[in-house]
Design a protein around this motif. Structure first.
Motif, PDB file in Angstrom:
ATOM      1  N   LEU A  14      25.183  26.017   2.998  1.00 15.45           N
ATOM      2  CA  LEU A  14      26.566  26.304   2.429  1.00 15.45           C
ATOM      3  C   LEU A  14      26.823  28.037   2.586  1.00 15.45           C
ATOM      4  O   LEU A  14      25.993  28.612   2.035  1.00 15.45           O
ATOM      5  CB  LEU A  14      26.701  25.912   0.889  1.00 15.45           C
ATOM      6  CG  LEU A  14      27.774  25.985   0.136  1.00 15.45           C
ATOM      7  CD1 LEU A  14      28.822  24.804   0.776  1.00 15.45           C
ATOM      8  CD2 LEU A  14      27.431  25.278  -1.468  1.00 15.45           C
ATOM      9  N   VAL A  15      27.957  28.180   2.761  1.00 17.14           N
ATOM     10  CA  VAL A  15      28.381  29.617   2.588  1.00 17.14           C
ATOM     11  C   VAL A  15      29.271  30.042   1.675  1.00 17.14           C
ATOM     12  O   VAL A  15      30.168  29.477   0.801  1.00 17.14           O
ATOM     13  CB  VAL A  15      29.328  29.944   3.766  1.00 17.14           C
ATOM     14  CG1 VAL A  15      29.587  31.514   4.008  1.00 17.14           C
ATOM     15  CG2 VAL A  15      28.693  29.452   5.061  1.00 17.14           C
ATOM     16  N   LEU A  16      28.594  30.891   0.856  1.00 14.80           N
ATOM     17  CA  LEU A  16      29.276  31.615  -0.426  1.00 14.80           C
ATOM     18  C   LEU A  16      29.938  32.751  -0.105  1.00 14.80           C
ATOM     19  O   LEU A  16      29.688  33.491   0.925  1.00 14.80           O
ATOM     20  CB  LEU A  16      28.134  32.116  -1.417  1.00 14.80           C
ATOM     21  CG  LEU A  16      27.074  30.997  -1.771  1.00 14.80           C
ATOM     22  CD1 LEU A  16      25.795  31.650  -2.734  1.00 14.80           C
ATOM     23  CD2 LEU A  16      27.953  29.656  -2.465  1.00 14.80           C
ATOM     24  N   GLY A  17      30.626  33.348  -1.239  1.00 15.48           N
ATOM     25  CA  GLY A  17      31.441  34.745  -0.687  1.00 15.48           C
ATOM     26  C   GLY A  17      32.747  34.611  -0.251  1.00 15.48           C
ATOM     27  O   GLY A  17      33.384  33.498   0.252  1.00 15.48           O
ATOM     28  N   SER A  18      33.376  35.522   0.253  1.00 18.01           N
ATOM     29  CA  SER A  18      34.620  35.697   1.039  1.00 18.01           C
ATOM     30  C   SER A  18      35.672  34.905   0.357  1.00 18.01           C
ATOM     31  O   SER A  18      36.369  35.137  -0.571  1.00 18.01           O
ATOM     32  CB  SER A  18      34.661  35.337   2.295  1.00 18.01           C
ATOM     33  OG  SER A  18      33.720  36.396   3.004  1.00 18.01           O
ATOM     34  N   HIS A  19      35.678  33.416   0.633  1.00 18.48           N
ATOM     35  CA  HIS A  19      36.831  32.442   0.257  1.00 18.48           C
ATOM     36  C   HIS A  19      36.576  32.102  -1.074  1.00 18.48           C
ATOM     37  O   HIS A  19      37.519  31.416  -1.573  1.00 18.48           O
ATOM     38  CB  HIS A  19      36.861  31.551   1.284  1.00 18.48           C
ATOM     39  CG  HIS A  19      35.723  30.727   1.209  1.00 18.48           C
ATOM     40  ND1 HIS A  19      34.415  31.512   1.744  1.00 18.48           N
ATOM     41  CD2 HIS A  19      35.447  29.565   0.881  1.00 18.48           C
ATOM     42  CE1 HIS A  19      33.512  30.536   1.401  1.00 18.48           C
ATOM     43  NE2 HIS A  19      33.956  29.324   1.159  1.00 18.48           N
ATOM     44  N   MET A  20      35.555  32.304  -1.742  1.00 17.65           N
ATOM     45  CA  MET A  20      35.044  31.842  -2.978  1.00 17.65           C
ATOM     46  C   MET A  20      35.193  33.050  -3.971  1.00 17.65           C
ATOM     47  O   MET A  20      34.498  34.055  -3.775  1.00 17.65           O
ATOM     48  CB  MET A  20      33.552  31.369  -2.784  1.00 17.65           C
ATOM     49  CG  MET A  20      33.154  30.932  -4.162  1.00 17.65           C
ATOM     50  SD  MET A  20      31.461  29.966  -3.756  1.00 17.65           S
ATOM     51  CE  MET A  20      31.748  28.872  -2.541  1.00 17.65           C
ATOM     52  N   PRO A  21      35.789  32.725  -5.094  1.00 16.76           N
ATOM     53  CA  PRO A  21      35.985  33.558  -6.104  1.00 16.76           C
ATOM     54  C   PRO A  21      34.588  34.049  -6.849  1.00 16.76           C
ATOM     55  O   PRO A  21      33.926  33.140  -6.927  1.00 16.76           O
ATOM     56  CB  PRO A  21      36.768  32.929  -7.211  1.00 16.76           C
ATOM     57  CG  PRO A  21      37.405  31.678  -6.555  1.00 16.76           C
ATOM     58  CD  PRO A  21      36.779  31.394  -5.639  1.00 16.76           C
ATOM     59  N   PRO A  22      34.283  35.114  -7.050  1.00 18.01           N
ATOM     60  CA  PRO A  22      33.154  35.782  -7.456  1.00 18.01           C
ATOM     61  C   PRO A  22      32.514  34.960  -8.470  1.00 18.01           C
ATOM     62  O   PRO A  22      31.555  34.665  -8.725  1.00 18.01           O
ATOM     63  CB  PRO A  22      33.069  37.068  -8.014  1.00 18.01           C
ATOM     64  CG  PRO A  22      34.365  37.715  -7.172  1.00 18.01           C
ATOM     65  CD  PRO A  22      35.357  36.466  -6.888  1.00 18.01           C
ATOM     66  N   LYS A  23      33.244  34.543  -9.674  1.00 18.74           N
ATOM     67  CA  LYS A  23      32.811  33.806 -10.895  1.00 18.74           C
ATOM     68  C   LYS A  23      32.052  32.274 -10.355  1.00 18.74           C
ATOM     69  O   LYS A  23      31.549  31.743 -11.163  1.00 18.74           O
ATOM     70  CB  LYS A  23      33.750  33.280 -11.691  1.00 18.74           C
ATOM     71  CG  LYS A  23      35.196  32.477 -11.162  1.00 18.74           C
ATOM     72  CD  LYS A  23      36.339  32.254 -12.217  1.00 18.74           C
ATOM     73  CE  LYS A  23      37.305  31.453 -11.657  1.00 18.74           C
ATOM     74  NZ  LYS A  23      37.010  30.038 -11.438  1.00 18.74           N
ATOM     75  N   ASP A  24      32.703  31.846  -9.100  1.00 17.15           N
ATOM     76  CA  ASP A  24      32.080  30.713  -8.755  1.00 17.15           C
ATOM     77  C   ASP A  24      30.760  30.745  -7.939  1.00 17.15           C
ATOM     78  O   ASP A  24      30.022  29.760  -7.468  1.00 17.15           O
ATOM     79  CB  ASP A  24      33.029  29.970  -7.894  1.00 17.15           C
ATOM     80  CG  ASP A  24      34.338  29.524  -8.367  1.00 17.15           C
ATOM     81  OD1 ASP A  24      34.247  29.414  -9.738  1.00 17.15           O
ATOM     82  OD2 ASP A  24      35.418  29.258  -7.895  1.00 17.15           O
ATOM     83  N   ILE A  25      30.394  31.950  -7.546  1.00 24.05           N
ATOM     84  CA  ILE A  25      29.028  31.914  -6.618  1.00 24.05           C
ATOM     85  C   ILE A  25      27.942  31.572  -7.235  1.00 24.05           C
ATOM     86  O   ILE A  25      27.076  30.817  -6.650  1.00 24.05           O
ATOM     87  CB  ILE A  25      28.954  33.577  -6.420  1.00 24.05           C
ATOM     88  CG1 ILE A  25      29.871  34.103  -5.581  1.00 24.05           C
ATOM     89  CG2 ILE A  25      27.649  34.059  -5.702  1.00 24.05           C
ATOM     90  CD1 ILE A  25      30.038  35.631  -5.391  1.00 24.05           C
ATOM     91  N   VAL A  26      27.614  31.895  -8.596  1.00 23.64           N
ATOM     92  CA  VAL A  26      26.500  31.372  -9.149  1.00 23.64           C
ATOM     93  C   VAL A  26      26.343  29.848  -9.632  1.00 23.64           C
ATOM     94  O   VAL A  26      25.448  29.156  -9.070  1.00 23.64           O
ATOM     95  CB  VAL A  26      26.107  32.074 -10.650  1.00 23.64           C
ATOM     96  CG1 VAL A  26      25.180  31.436 -11.305  1.00 23.64           C
ATOM     97  CG2 VAL A  26      25.746  33.431 -10.209  1.00 23.64           C
ATOM     98  N   PRO A  27      27.569  29.350  -9.965  1.00 23.28           N
ATOM     99  CA  PRO A  27      27.544  27.663 -10.114  1.00 23.28           C
ATOM    100  C   PRO A  27      27.349  27.026  -8.859  1.00 23.28           C
ATOM    101  O   PRO A  27      26.819  26.014  -8.658  1.00 23.28           O
ATOM    102  CB  PRO A  27      28.688  27.414 -11.026  1.00 23.28           C
ATOM    103  CG  PRO A  27      29.553  28.753 -10.980  1.00 23.28           C
ATOM    104  CD  PRO A  27      28.736  29.840 -10.852  1.00 23.28           C
ATOM    105  N   MET A  28      27.934  27.678  -7.802  1.00 22.86           N
ATOM    106  CA  MET A  28      28.014  26.930  -6.532  1.00 22.86           C
ATOM    107  C   MET A  28      26.587  26.988  -5.794  1.00 22.86           C
ATOM    108  O   MET A  28      26.230  26.096  -5.174  1.00 22.86           O
ATOM    109  CB  MET A  28      29.032  27.411  -5.646  1.00 22.86           C
ATOM    110  CG  MET A  28      30.328  26.785  -6.031  1.00 22.86           C
ATOM    111  SD  MET A  28      30.726  25.000  -5.806  1.00 22.86           S
ATOM    112  CE  MET A  28      29.797  24.911  -4.257  1.00 22.86           C
ATOM    113  N   ALA A  29      25.839  28.092  -6.127  1.00 24.94           N
ATOM    114  CA  ALA A  29      24.733  28.495  -5.578  1.00 24.94           C
ATOM    115  C   ALA A  29      23.747  27.121  -5.940  1.00 24.94           C
ATOM    116  O   ALA A  29      22.776  26.557  -5.444  1.00 24.94           O
ATOM    117  CB  ALA A  29      24.015  29.746  -5.939  1.00 24.94           C
TER     118      ALA A  29
END
Length: 333
Positions: A14-29
């Protein structure tokens, strides 16, 4: 929300960053780890989310998934600073960080006045310098980058794998020669993956390298029970990245370079998004119903990818798309 049983499909990340708002990085990880994705990648595109900060947050939020920093530009950080950052991440999270270095998109580098006159030479020096610094060496050398008795006070705890993010033939050969792996850009068709694998293998032979070289392919990804909804979700992003890099091997190998140039000349990105052939959406992204997405992932893996990193679209529904992917797509691989 209770996650489904973890998937055993290791070759999908799963790719984080770029297209993903910073606030979503931790919950998505965290969600990716619970769902059983094989790895995480963090894409640093200008000017979205910072790769070092985002990677550190994602690693701290998870317990076992490796994370690839893919890709930071060789032009935007001095190799000594990049090596310091990677070493710190490896000391904090031993064995879980992959380094990833590339040229960077020329248009974005031009905005900052950072495009090197000899991009491939700068990339070679950056990757080899980072490797040596991570391994505890002291550097004194010049070139595109200058080093005067530079060594890391706190070297990496393990051997950090270094990947390159390259697109064209010379870059792929260089990656095979000096790197541990290569990250292939979004918009990689199966034909391009096969061609890229051949280029990397050629570089490895020339460099006398015999260890396995890992190929990771990024894919714009959307899955829905309605295939049309999924494909519409990636159309604008396909146009955005085609417009950012219109004249390279991705479009040449797929055979659309002239048609792409004409569409952009007629009306730019918006015109391209509305008027690109549907076949481009079919071939340059992984989008559709679950069975269709699983088949498109198999094609990328069969073409030579060791892993596929999914960019989830639409970003606002990433949580639900990741769950549907783990349950109904990865289970089919």
């Amino acid at each position: 929300m209770t996650p489904p049983a973890p998937s055993t499909a290791g070759p999908v990340g799963l790719v984080l960053g770029s297209h993903m708002p910073p606030k979503d990085i931790v919950p998505m990880a965290r969600w990716a780890e619970e769902l059983g994705f094989g790895e995480l990648w963090f894409s640093e595109d200008c000017f979205f989310s910072g790769g070092i900060a985002g990677s550190a947050a994602a690693l701290a939020a998870t317990t076992r998934l490796p994370l690839g920093l893919g890709i930071v530009s060789a032009a935007t950080r001095h190799p000594a600073i990049l090596a310091m950052e990677l070493a710190t991440l490896d000391v904090l999270f031993p064995g879980r960080i992959y380094g990833g270095i590339g040229h960077g998109v020329p248009a974005w580098l031009d905005q900052m006045g950072l495009m090197p006159p000899k991009a491939l030479s700068a990339l070679r020096q950056c990757v080899t310098a980072v490797r040596r610094l991570l391994d505890g060496e002291e550097l004194t050398e010049t070139g595109h980058f200058h080093f005067d008795e530079i060594a890391l006070t706190h070297p990496a705890a393990t051997r950090v794998p270094l990947y390159t993010g390259v697109v064209n033939e010379r870059g792929l050969r260089l990656s095979g020669e000096i790197a541990d792996g290569t990250v292939l850009s979004t918009l990689s068709s199966p034909a391009y993956v096969r061609w890229a694998r051949d280029g990397v293998d050629d570089g490895a032979r020339r460099g006398g390298r015999t260890e396995p070289h890992r190929l990771v392919t990024y894919a714009l990804f959307s899955v829905d029970t309605d295939a049309a909804v999924a494909k519409d979700a990636v159309r604008e992003s396909i146009a955005f990245y085609l417009a950012a890099m219109p004249d390279n091997a991705l479009s040449e190998i797929y055979g659309i370079r002239d048609e792409l140039a004409a569409l952009l000349a007629e009306g730019g990105v918006e015109h391209l998004a509305k008027n690109m052939p549907d076949s481009w959406v079919e071939d340059l992204a992984v989008a559709g119903e679950p069975d269709e997405c699983a088949e498109k992932l198999r094609r990328l893996l069969d073409a030579g990818s060791d892993s596929v990193g999914l960019w989830l679209f639409p970003a606002a529904d990433a949580h639900q798309i990741a769950e549907l992917t783990a349950r109904d797509v990865l289970s089919r691989l």
